[in-house]
Design an enzyme around this catalytic site. Structure first.
Site, PDB file in Angstrom:
ATOM      1  CE  LYS A 212      -3.183   3.640  -0.229  1.00  0.00           C
ATOM      2  NZ  LYS A 212      -4.175   3.097   0.927  1.00  0.00           N
ATOM      3  CB  CYS A 266      -3.929   7.805  -0.121  1.00  0.00           C
ATOM      4  SG  CYS A 266      -4.770   7.339   0.464  1.00  0.00           S
TER       5      CYS A 266
END
Length: 438
Positions: A212, A266
């Site tokens: 991720k 993010c």
């Protein structure tokens, strides 16, 4: 994909902790598949809003999904967790300042884990979706095992969706599932297989955590390269957008677009989690710092340009404050820092954004932001801005004091604006700026 009834007997109830951009769609999706779902959020107002069948986020298709989940009786929302067979943690992991730049703040994740501890029983599965540093899942698992004595399963399955297109990507995107052990990963896979049509890849939890972070760091580093190209091109009187377009004709080159900075929950945050985990993340840290410095670079460029043009105490209309086009999300938006710098330098700022709902500074109508302004500064590439037509631009020109446009995302049809007498300045186009270096 329909729920396998044999698995419904094994997993009678799922508790989703955190009902934000990821948690609410996930909880609703699971409920529609036939699972009994308890959605938990500590924000009482948010819980009340969801209970009333209202949206807390503007996401296409979510109202229909949420309504179906609630009316089916499968989704119940509360402020406290309760006993379940599976717990899915979808809470924020912000970054806080430290000596290396920023570090991951796990307070929300750890609080969520502590809140479910009293309800855990042998055989339960905990899944973390929140973005976390490598080895965090292992550490939490060890803590739970040590302090509760329960034999649980645990997995890490990071979300991989784009705001504005969450439901489609929640179903269609591939997912990586990392387990503390193979059984944990397999159990988690069965949950996600109930609604995901993309591929599900099994690995260990630490690898999944790194996957991720790598995905978002890859984009951050490449955006930093594009931003540096924009700075260099300005200095050398080159149009970086033309240069990138031509460079990308090479079959093995794909340079990203520059911009006023990197925002969102993010890409602007996750690279710091790698930096905080390893002393070898030198390039990642430099790229992150470069992108974090872009708002200051952009604001300084604007400030010095107005000085060169001899315009004092300018009034500017800021068009777009969300971190990307056509979304309402202003988390970590570079527009915030740019506005701060301008205000500190005696600019009068009027902000217009067709999507944003809440912001630290007042939001105005498009007319208020245009009227008597010296310039319009476009910081976000909303479709509305791209679609300005000749008559729109003509009307805008009559309302302004000076016809200046500063486009920081290459959003506009520059020919149309120039036809109406506008002086168009494009980030990364050295020919359009008086100021070349800062």
């Amino acid at each position: 994909m329909k729920l396998d009834k044999s698995k419904q007997k094994e997993i009678n109830k799922i508790c989703v902790v955190g009902l934000g951009y990821i948690g609410l769609p996930t909880a609703s999706m699971l409920a529609i598949q036939g699972y009994k779902v308890i959605g938990v959020d500590i924000d009482e107002e948010r819980v009340k809003t969801i209970r009333d069948g209202k949206l807390i986020i503007n996401e296409q298709g979510l109202m229909t999904l949420l309504t179906g989940a609630i009316t089916s009786g499968n989704l119940v929302v509360k402020t406290e967790p309760e006993e379940a067979d599976v717990y899915i943690i979808c809470v924020p992991t912000p970054a806080t300042a430290d000596k290396n730049g920023k570090k991951c703040d796990l307070i929300c994740v750890l609080s969520a884990v502590n809140n479910i501890k009293p309800y855990l029983k042998d055989g339960d599965l905990i899944i973390i979706e929140s973005t976390i540093p490598p080895k965090t899942t292992e550490k939490i698992y060890d803590d739970i095992s040590k302090n509760t004595g329960k034999n649980i399963y645990m997995a890490y399955c990071p979300e991989r969706v784009l705001p504005g297109n969450i439901l489609k990507e929640l179903v269609e995107n591939d997912r990586t599932i990392g387990g503390i052990n193979k059984k944990s990963a397999q159990l988690a896979k069965e949950i996600y297989a109930s609604f995901i049509e993309g591929n599900l890849y099994i690995t260990d939890s630490t690898t999944a955590e790194m996957v991720k972070l790598m995905e978002n760091t890859f984009r951050d580093v490449n955006i930093a390269l594009a931003n540096e190209f924009a700075k260099v091109s300005t200095e050398l009187d080159i149009n970086v957008w033309d240069a990138i377009n031509l460079a990308n004709k090479h079959p093995r080159v794909n340079i990203l677009n520059p911009g006023p900075g990197v925002g969102g929950h993010c890409i602007s945050i996750d690279p710091w989690f790698i930096v905080g985990s390893s002393e070898n993340a030198e390039l990642i840290k430099k790229a992150r710092n470069l992108n974090d410095d872009m708002p200051k670079y952009v604001a300084s460029l604007i400030i010095k340009e107005f000085k060169e043009m001899g315009i004092c105490n300018p009034k500017v209309g800021i068009f777009g404050i969300t971190y990307k086009g056509d979304v309402e999300d202003t988390r970590e938006t570079p527009a915030r820092a740019i506005i701060d710098y301008l205000l500190q330098n005696d600019f009068e700022v009027s902000i217009y954004d067709p999507y944003a709902k809440d912001f630290e500074y007042p939001l105005n109508t498009i007319e208020e932001s245009i009227k008597n302004s010296d310039a319009l500064i476009f910081l976000t590439d909303h479709s509305e801005f791209k679609n300005f037509e000749k008559e729109d631009i003509k009307e805008i020109s009559h309302m302004m004091k000076n016809k200046i446009v500063m486009d920081m995302k290459n959003t506009l049809n520059h020919n149309l604006w120039e036809e109406q007498g506008f002086n168009v300045k494009l980030l990364g186009d050295g020919k359009s700026w008086i100021v070349k270096t800062l």
